[in-house]
Design a protein around this motif. Structure first.
Motif, PDB file in Angstrom:
ATOM      1  N   VAL A  52       0.855  -1.182   0.000  1.00 27.82           N
ATOM      2  CA  VAL A  52       0.000   0.000   0.000  1.00 27.82           C
ATOM      3  C   VAL A  52       0.890   1.231   0.000  1.00 27.82           C
ATOM      4  O   VAL A  52       1.807   1.354   0.829  1.00 27.82           O
ATOM      5  CB  VAL A  52      -0.938   0.015   1.222  1.00 27.82           C
ATOM      6  CG1 VAL A  52      -1.684   1.333   1.301  1.00 27.82           C
ATOM      7  CG2 VAL A  52      -1.934  -1.137   1.128  1.00 27.82           C
ATOM      8  N   ALA A  53       0.639   2.140  -0.925  1.00 31.18           N
ATOM      9  CA  ALA A  53       1.490   3.334  -1.066  1.00 31.18           C
ATOM     10  C   ALA A  53       0.622   4.558  -1.249  1.00 31.18           C
ATOM     11  O   ALA A  53      -0.575   4.468  -1.567  1.00 31.18           O
ATOM     12  CB  ALA A  53       2.440   3.178  -2.245  1.00 31.18           C
ATOM     13  N   THR A  54       1.241   5.728  -1.072  1.00 33.31           N
ATOM     14  CA  THR A  54       0.527   6.987  -1.213  1.00 33.31           C
ATOM     15  C   THR A  54       1.469   8.079  -1.681  1.00 33.31           C
ATOM     16  O   THR A  54       2.698   7.930  -1.609  1.00 33.31           O
ATOM     17  CB  THR A  54      -0.116   7.406   0.132  1.00 33.31           C
ATOM     18  OG1 THR A  54      -0.916   8.581  -0.091  1.00 33.31           O
ATOM     19  CG2 THR A  54       0.933   7.713   1.169  1.00 33.31           C
ATOM     20  N   VAL A  55       0.877   9.163  -2.159  1.00 43.75           N
ATOM     21  CA  VAL A  55       1.648  10.371  -2.448  1.00 43.75           C
ATOM     22  C   VAL A  55       1.425  11.332  -1.308  1.00 43.75           C
ATOM     23  O   VAL A  55       0.294  11.641  -0.956  1.00 43.75           O
ATOM     24  CB  VAL A  55       1.200  11.020  -3.774  1.00 43.75           C
ATOM     25  CG1 VAL A  55       1.944  12.338  -3.983  1.00 43.75           C
ATOM     26  CG2 VAL A  55       1.474  10.092  -4.929  1.00 43.75           C
ATOM     27  N   ASN A  56       2.477  11.812  -0.717  1.00 42.09           N
ATOM     28  CA  ASN A  56       2.381  12.675   0.462  1.00 42.09           C
ATOM     29  C   ASN A  56       2.048  14.104   0.028  1.00 42.09           C
ATOM     30  O   ASN A  56       2.854  15.016   0.140  1.00 42.09           O
ATOM     31  CB  ASN A  56       3.695  12.633   1.240  1.00 42.09           C
ATOM     32  CG  ASN A  56       3.558  13.257   2.613  1.00 42.09           C
ATOM     33  OD1 ASN A  56       2.473  13.633   3.013  1.00 42.09           O
ATOM     34  ND2 ASN A  56       4.658  13.371   3.311  1.00 42.09           N
ATOM     35  N   GLN A  57       0.808  14.272  -0.436  1.00 47.61           N
ATOM     36  CA  GLN A  57       0.408  15.568  -0.989  1.00 47.61           C
ATOM     37  C   GLN A  57       0.322  16.658   0.064  1.00 47.61           C
ATOM     38  O   GLN A  57       0.503  17.827  -0.227  1.00 47.61           O
ATOM     39  CB  GLN A  57      -0.949  15.412  -1.673  1.00 47.61           C
ATOM     40  CG  GLN A  57      -0.891  14.459  -2.858  1.00 47.61           C
ATOM     41  CD  GLN A  57      -2.269  14.181  -3.409  1.00 47.61           C
ATOM     42  OE1 GLN A  57      -3.242  14.170  -2.680  1.00 47.61           O
ATOM     43  NE2 GLN A  57      -2.358  13.946  -4.708  1.00 47.61           N
ATOM     44  N   ASP A  58      -0.007  16.278   1.298  1.00 47.46           N
ATOM     45  CA  ASP A  58      -0.207  17.264   2.347  1.00 47.46           C
ATOM     46  C   ASP A  58       1.010  17.424   3.245  1.00 47.46           C
ATOM     47  O   ASP A  58       0.921  17.984   4.329  1.00 47.46           O
ATOM     48  CB  ASP A  58      -1.407  16.870   3.203  1.00 47.46           C
ATOM     49  CG  ASP A  58      -2.669  16.789   2.375  1.00 47.46           C
ATOM     50  OD1 ASP A  58      -2.810  17.617   1.467  1.00 47.46           O
ATOM     51  OD2 ASP A  58      -3.487  15.907   2.635  1.00 47.46           O
ATOM     52  N   ASN A  59       2.164  16.891   2.809  1.00 47.55           N
ATOM     53  CA  ASN A  59       3.397  16.983   3.597  1.00 47.55           C
ATOM     54  C   ASN A  59       3.247  16.391   4.988  1.00 47.55           C
ATOM     55  O   ASN A  59       3.817  16.869   5.957  1.00 47.55           O
ATOM     56  CB  ASN A  59       3.860  18.448   3.712  1.00 47.55           C
ATOM     57  CG  ASN A  59       4.221  19.008   2.358  1.00 47.55           C
ATOM     58  OD1 ASN A  59       4.847  18.323   1.541  1.00 47.55           O
ATOM     59  ND2 ASN A  59       3.823  20.237   2.105  1.00 47.55           N
ATOM     60  N   LYS A  60       2.434  15.320   5.092  1.00 51.42           N
ATOM     61  CA  LYS A  60       2.288  14.660   6.376  1.00 51.42           C
ATOM     62  C   LYS A  60       3.466  13.731   6.598  1.00 51.42           C
ATOM     63  O   LYS A  60       4.026  13.164   5.671  1.00 51.42           O
ATOM     64  CB  LYS A  60       0.989  13.847   6.413  1.00 51.42           C
ATOM     65  CG  LYS A  60      -0.261  14.705   6.340  1.00 51.42           C
ATOM     66  CD  LYS A  60      -1.492  13.846   6.479  1.00 51.42           C
ATOM     67  CE  LYS A  60      -2.750  14.698   6.473  1.00 51.42           C
ATOM     68  NZ  LYS A  60      -3.958  13.877   6.596  1.00 51.42           N
ATOM     69  N   ARG A  61       3.813  13.547   7.851  1.00 52.79           N
ATOM     70  CA  ARG A  61       4.898  12.634   8.186  1.00 52.79           C
ATOM     71  C   ARG A  61       4.473  11.214   7.881  1.00 52.79           C
ATOM     72  O   ARG A  61       3.304  10.849   7.955  1.00 52.79           O
ATOM     73  CB  ARG A  61       5.273  12.742   9.661  1.00 52.79           C
ATOM     74  CG  ARG A  61       5.770  14.100  10.061  1.00 52.79           C
ATOM     75  CD  ARG A  61       6.510  14.008  11.393  1.00 52.79           C
ATOM     76  NE  ARG A  61       5.804  13.196  12.364  1.00 52.79           N
ATOM     77  CZ  ARG A  61       4.904  13.706  13.198  1.00 52.79           C
ATOM     78  NH1 ARG A  61       4.609  14.979  13.176  1.00 52.79           N
ATOM     79  NH2 ARG A  61       4.292  12.903  14.083  1.00 52.79           N
TER      80      ARG A  61
END
Length: 352
Positions: A52-61
């Protein structure tokens, strides 16, 4: 938050898929080995990896994102458990009740043998006993409804309405696949408004603030064709402020089906809770949601109050964690709680 699942033969192959799809800034939230062989081929195992992966669009840690996905995973487990709890338990009829002994809660107010309500199906008290609660009703909160429906949550300040709404929103939107929005009427406490908005952002749900009954009606009129459920967080106030009940009532005079649910803390004193319930009856709640049952050592008082006031219990809040600390109310859950944690009762050695 853009979260995607990938299945590949190996981690390197999965990484190539992720980079191609999400780019070099993608973050891996978790991975595990799985068997992708068809279920009917029980003798065969075909190894693969799930990532499972994501793009850290919101600059979350990364740790924050990982925590969110873990919460969603726990909610899926919660749904499997709740599906069993949602099945209605067949009630004992009167003839069956006469054949088994009553069990009595120690701390009921003015409880006598005649008004004891806990019935053992085995006639004995042990750690595996199953109990039915005479006179206690349950509200099927997660049953299908005619949509659109507004669910309003009432109660004094500090009973956990906002957190409870977030738990319900997660279940309805992520697992039941309902189109849900969050609405707050609590414009007096900035923290409550920010908290509900934060939950809405995490779950990617519409969020509205209604400063007046007209604003609430306008929101629902505009959105009712595109949404199934409106979860309304009402303002908390002291039940001694009689004028506040009229104010809340004006907000909840809506043109769509509306259910009012009373939210109360299990760790309040009996007399205070009894007063709260009687005061809020003017708003015609259809159920009670009892929160913070993890902070009490007895459940007798809340069961007693629900029976005395003829109000079904719909849900139990069992902690602060969103979205998993929420349980559907039924005989089975209460039996398990009494057997494993609470010592509210003792067996009575007599027949009814």
């Amino acid at each position: 938050m853009n979260i995607k699942r990938y299945v590949a033969k190996s981690i390197p192959e999965a990484i190539l898929m992720i980079r191609k799809d999400l780019g070099d800034d993608a973050l891996i939230l978790y991975s595990r080995s799985i068997n992708i062989a068809p279920r009917w081929m029980i003798w065969k195992r075909q190894e693969a990896v799930e990532v499972v992966a994501t793009v850290n669009q919101d600059n979350k840690r990364l740790d924050e994102l990982a925590k969110e996905i873990e919460e969603f995973k726990r909610e899926l487990d919660f749904l499997k458990k709740s599906q069993e709890e949602l099945s209605q338990i067949k009630r004992l009829d009167k003839s069956e009740e006469l054949e088994i002994p009553f069990l009595k809660f120690h701390n009921f107010q003015e409880t006598t043998k005649e008004s004891s309500i806990l019935i053992s199906t085995s006639g004995e008290f042990d750690a595996s006993s199953r109990y039915f609660f005479k006179g206690l009703n349950f509200y099927p909160f997660f049953d299908e409804r005619a949509y659109p429906t507004a669910l309003a949550f009432l109660g004094p300040t500090g009973v956990g309405k906002t957190t409870t709404i977030a738990k319900i929103a997660a279940r309805m939107s992520l697992l039941m696949k309902k189109r849900v929005c969050l609405i707050t009427l609590d414009t007096f406490r900035i923290a409550a408004l920010d908290q509900l908005k934060a939950y809405a952002d995490i779950m990617d749900l519409p969020f509205f603030v209604a400063h007046s009954p007209k604003e609430l009606k306008d929101v629902i009129k505009k959105e009712k064709n595109s949404l199934d459920i409106f979860l309304i967080d009402t303002m908390g106030f002291s039940p001694l402020q009689d004028n506040k009940f009229k104010e809340v009532s004006a907000f909840l005079s809506l043109e769509i089906k509306t259910e009012n649910h009373l939210v109360l803390c299990a760790n309040y004193r009996f007399k205070e809770l009894d007063m709260y319930i009687n005061k809020f009856k003017i708003l015609k709640p259809v159920s009670i949601i009892w929160t913070k049952i993890d902070e009490v050592i007895s459940l007798g008082h809340i069961i007693d109050l629900s029976i005395r006031n003829n109000l079904p219990i719909s849900l139990f809040g069992t902690g602060q964690s969103v979205p998993d600390n929420l349980e559907v109310a039924n005989d089975e859950f209460l039996s398990n709680q009494l057997n494993s944690k609470y010592k509210d009762f003792c067996a009575e050695g007599y027949k009814v």
